[in-house]
Design a protein around this motif. Structure first.
Motif, PDB file in Angstrom:
ATOM      1  N   CYS A   1      -5.635  -7.191  -4.297  1.00 25.33           N
ATOM      2  CA  CYS A   1      -6.092  -7.172  -5.692  1.00 25.33           C
ATOM      3  C   CYS A   1      -6.950  -8.408  -5.987  1.00 25.33           C
ATOM      4  CB  CYS A   1      -4.894  -7.105  -6.635  1.00 25.33           C
ATOM      5  SG  CYS A   1      -5.363  -6.787  -8.353  1.00 25.33           S
TER       6      CYS A   1
ATOM      7  N   HIS B   1     -10.449  -6.776  -6.923  1.00 22.64           N
ATOM      8  CA  HIS B   1     -10.482  -6.300  -8.299  1.00 22.64           C
ATOM      9  C   HIS B   1     -10.699  -7.435  -9.283  1.00 22.64           C
ATOM     10  CE1 HIS B   1      -7.757  -2.877  -6.677  1.00 22.64           C
ATOM     11  NE2 HIS B   1      -9.016  -2.639  -6.444  1.00 22.64           N
TER      12      HIS B   1
ATOM     13  N   CYS C   1      -3.872  -6.111 -11.245  1.00 23.04           N
ATOM     14  CA  CYS C   1      -4.435  -5.181 -12.215  1.00 23.04           C
ATOM     15  C   CYS C   1      -3.454  -4.013 -12.355  1.00 23.04           C
ATOM     16  CB  CYS C   1      -5.820  -4.709 -11.770  1.00 23.04           C
ATOM     17  SG  CYS C   1      -5.782  -3.580 -10.370  1.00 23.04           S
TER      18      CYS C   1
ATOM     19  N   CYS D   1      -2.993  -1.738  -9.144  1.00 22.78           N
ATOM     20  CA  CYS D   1      -2.248  -2.368  -8.067  1.00 22.78           C
ATOM     21  C   CYS D   1      -0.789  -2.557  -8.455  1.00 22.78           C
ATOM     22  CB  CYS D   1      -2.883  -3.699  -7.691  1.00 22.78           C
ATOM     23  SG  CYS D   1      -4.483  -3.495  -6.903  1.00 22.78           S
TER      24      CYS D   1
HETATM   25 ZN   LIG Z   1      -6.011  -4.549  -8.305  1.00 22.63          ZN
END
Ligand SMILES: [Zn+2]
Length: 120
Positions: free
Chosen positions: A25, A29, A54, A57
């Protein structure tokens, strides 16, 4: 459900899962993240460092931890050799991607010790 005590092996596996999803992540992300928490156990006991994830995840990790704690096998076999196959569909392709990415990341950063027993 009440929090239950977990074995040393479960702790290890859960710690690895958290690290893997955490790395994935962090490296892939952007956007809003929240510290991960899990209702079935006290994750601070396992991983002192907070893992920020996030939403997607966090959902994947929650699924992974739930399945790990429900694993009917003792000792747990390697996931790919297991007949239960608890990851299905999207979760399965996602966790594979996470394992591959974070696996490579750890190899590059010299953390091979975490890898050897943990490929889905
Ligand atoms: Zn993530």
């Amino acid at each position: 459900m009440a929090k239950r005590r977990i074995s040393k092996k479960e702790k290890e596996d859960i710690g690895v899962l958290m690290k893997f999803v955490g790395i994935y992540c962090r490296e892939n992300h952007e956007g809003e993240k929240a510290p991960f928490s899990f209702k079935l156990l006290n994750i601070q006991e396992i991983e002192e460092k907070e893992v920020s994830l996030c939403q997607d995840c966090a959902r994947l990790l929650t699924y992974g931890l739930t399945m790990r704690m429900k694993c009917p096998h003792d000792p747990k076999p390697m996931c790919k050799k297991c007949e239960t196959q608890c990851y299905h569909g999207d979760y399965k392709s996602k966790i594979r991607e996470v394992m591959k990415f974070s696996g490579m990341y750890m190899v590059k950063h010299g953390r091979v010790d975490l890898l050897y027993h943990y490929f889905v």
